[in-house]
Scaffold this motif. Structure first.
Motif, short mmCIF file in Angstrom:
data_model
loop_
_atom_site.label_atom_id
_atom_site.label_comp_id
_atom_site.label_asym_id
_atom_site.label_seq_id
_atom_site.Cartn_x
_atom_site.Cartn_y
_atom_site.Cartn_z
N SER A 194 13.35 67.59 38.59
CA SER A 194 12.18 66.77 38.92
C SER A 194 12.63 65.32 39.13
O SER A 194 13.70 64.91 38.68
N CYS A 195 11.79 64.55 39.80
CA CYS A 195 12.11 63.15 40.05
C CYS A 195 11.98 62.34 38.77
O CYS A 195 11.10 62.57 37.95
N THR A 196 12.86 61.37 38.59
CA THR A 196 12.65 60.40 37.52
C THR A 196 11.58 59.41 37.97
O THR A 196 11.27 59.32 39.17
N VAL A 197 11.02 58.67 37.03
CA VAL A 197 10.04 57.64 37.38
C VAL A 197 10.66 56.65 38.36
O VAL A 197 10.06 56.30 39.38
N ALA A 198 11.89 56.22 38.08
CA ALA A 198 12.57 55.27 38.97
C ALA A 198 12.81 55.88 40.35
O ALA A 198 12.58 55.23 41.38
N GLY A 199 13.29 57.12 40.38
CA GLY A 199 13.56 57.76 41.66
C GLY A 199 12.33 57.87 42.54
O GLY A 199 12.38 57.62 43.75
N LEU A 200 11.20 58.22 41.92
CA LEU A 200 9.96 58.37 42.67
C LEU A 200 9.46 57.02 43.17
O LEU A 200 8.99 56.90 44.31
N LEU A 201 9.56 55.99 42.33
CA LEU A 201 9.08 54.66 42.72
C LEU A 201 9.91 54.06 43.84
O LEU A 201 9.40 53.30 44.66
N LEU A 202 11.18 54.40 43.89
CA LEU A 202 12.08 53.81 44.88
C LEU A 202 12.19 54.62 46.16
O LEU A 202 12.36 54.05 47.25
N PHE A 203 12.11 55.94 46.04
CA PHE A 203 12.38 56.79 47.20
C PHE A 203 11.29 57.85 47.44
O PHE A 203 11.47 58.74 48.26
N GLY A 204 10.17 57.76 46.76
CA GLY A 204 9.15 58.79 46.87
C GLY A 204 8.38 58.75 48.18
O GLY A 204 8.21 57.69 48.79
N LEU A 205 7.90 59.92 48.60
CA LEU A 205 7.04 59.99 49.78
C LEU A 205 5.67 59.41 49.48
O LEU A 205 5.14 58.61 50.24
N LYS A 206 5.09 59.79 48.34
CA LYS A 206 3.80 59.27 47.90
C LYS A 206 3.85 59.07 46.39
O LYS A 206 3.32 59.87 45.62
N VAL A 335 17.25 51.46 35.25
CA VAL A 335 17.52 52.21 36.48
C VAL A 335 16.88 51.50 37.67
O VAL A 335 17.50 51.36 38.73
N LEU A 336 15.66 51.03 37.49
CA LEU A 336 15.01 50.26 38.55
C LEU A 336 15.81 49.01 38.88
O LEU A 336 16.01 48.67 40.05
N VAL A 337 16.28 48.32 37.84
CA VAL A 337 17.08 47.11 38.05
C VAL A 337 18.34 47.43 38.84
O VAL A 337 18.71 46.71 39.78
N LYS A 338 18.99 48.53 38.49
CA LYS A 338 20.23 48.92 39.17
C LYS A 338 19.98 49.14 40.67
O LYS A 338 20.71 48.61 41.52
N PHE A 339 18.94 49.90 40.99
CA PHE A 339 18.67 50.19 42.39
C PHE A 339 18.17 48.96 43.15
O PHE A 339 18.54 48.75 44.30
#
Length: 382
Positions: A194-206, A335-339
């Motif tokens: 499943s997507c992480t919170v960071a992954g979804l916020l940065l690369f999510g479709l919706k 993770v958000l900071v890193k990306f």
């Protein structure tokens, strides 16, 4: 504490930062107060004062300072060191116990209770509140959590391809297994796929389909109060980069600037905040907000005399509103900071907020940083 300050505290009564205790208070009761103040925003305990504010005084044959210090050390975990002083009121001694905002949250009593100060009372922290306390301490990172009902198909392949191309990785040519492994190793996906919170916020479709209020609300008022006429309101959704880019343009267009007409041109006659400054405030908000507070968006209020950016979540344990002016920072969402660093939105050098303050000074403006309840607010005065 001088007499005027003391009288002011007595007159306002017990509240979120003030507690009255008699000279006969039990150790367990005082430990609860110390614990709850440490877990919230600090406070003051007056010893020798009844609940209604009547001054009763202390027993002169008892060492209250040593007693209070021992309670902070032996009955609260981790230990707390209060600041103790006394003041004489009408020939009676009153003990003043100042409890700082804790830098090692969460605190608990030796009875294993995590307590918070709410109004003039203490209560046991809920699961969500306890999670936020651990998040502030750096022991737990919400942006790494998996988001239910999401898969790799919840992500935008085009965004991922553009991102990994910068690192000479052709995401589109990788096999499904290799893609999944790549995304798990970079914290875009969790181990269960499943997507992480960071992954979804940065690369999510919706992203907002699953993280409902992970967005920015912008409101423009005619006047200087929330109760004034609302001229416009917009909710900006999508990935964090989209939210930042779109919101920056909207805010810049809405900030009132005095001007005059010369010939066929409109000439600005007052300096205002640069796009860089507005963008930095927004980046700070989306990167450091507490996404576990799901019932609130980032709110931007634009008034005639100021812009307010309100982000859900308190400052981390060791950070204060004064420290951030000098570039002291702590990654609540690493993770958000890193990306966001890799996407060139931040540089992780702590220059963002000092730059905002410097830019404001250059145009004769003032920036305020406030911690109010569970929110962090930045005010750009116009």
């Amino acid at each position: 504490m001088d007499l005027d300050s003391f009288n002011q505290i007595i007159n306002q009564g017990e509240n979120i930062s003030v507690e009255f205790k008699s000279s006969e208070v039990r150790k367990e009761s005082l430990a609860k107060e110390i614990c709850s103040f440490s877990n919230t925003s600090g406070g003051v305990i007056l010893l020798g004062v009844s609940d209604n504010g009547e001054i009763k005084g202390l027993n002169q044959n008892f060492n209250y300072e040593e007693w209070a210090m021992n309670i902070g050390r032996d009955h609260v975990v981790p230990s707390v060191t209060p600041i103790y002083s006394q003041i004489e009121i009408n020939s009676l001694q009153v003990g003043i116990l100042e409890i700082p905002k804790g830098s090692n949250k969460p605190y608990q009593t030796i009875g294993n209770k995590f307590l918070l100060r709410v109004g003039s009372t203490n209560r046991v922290a809920t699961q969500a509140e306890l999670m936020r306390l651990f998040q502030q301490s750096g022991m737990f990172h919400y942006d790494l959590l998996p988001v239910e009902n999401t898969t790799i198909n919840s992500l935008n392949s085009s965004y991922l391809s553009d991102y990994f191309t910068k690192y000479n990785i052709d995401y589109t040519d990788e096999s499904d297994d290799e893609r999944k492994k790549l995304l798990i190793n970079t914290d875009v996906l969790a181990e269960d796929g499943s997507c992480t919170v960071a992954g979804l916020l940065l690369f999510g479709l919706k992203p907002q389909k699953y993280l409902y209020n992970a967005s920015i609300s912008i409101a423009r008022f005619k006047g200087n109060l929330v109760g004034d006429e609302l001229l416009d309101k917009q909710v900006i959704e999508g990935t964090l980069s989209n939210q930042i880019d779109i919101s920056t343009s909207i805010i810049k267009n809405y900030i009132p600037v005095a001007s005059r007409i010369e010939g066929n041109k409109r000439i600005d006659i007052t300096d205002t905040y640069s796009e860089r400054t507005i963008r930095e405030v927004l980046v700070n908000a989306v990167v450091h907000r507490n996404y576990s507070i799901s019932g609130s968006r980032i709110r931007i209020f634009i008034f005639d005399n100021r812009v307010e950016c309100i982000s859900p979540g308190r400052l981390p344990n060791t950070i204060t509103t004064e420290k951030i002016r000098y570039g002291v920072s702590y990654a609540v969402n690493p993770v958000l900071v890193k990306f966001m660093e890799n996407l060139r939105y931040i540089d992780k050098l702590g220059r963002g907020i000092p730059m905002v303050c410097s830019d404001a000074n250059k145009i004769g403006k003032k920036v305020e940083f406030l911690e109010i309840g569970e929110d962090f607010k930045v005010v750009l005065w116009l």
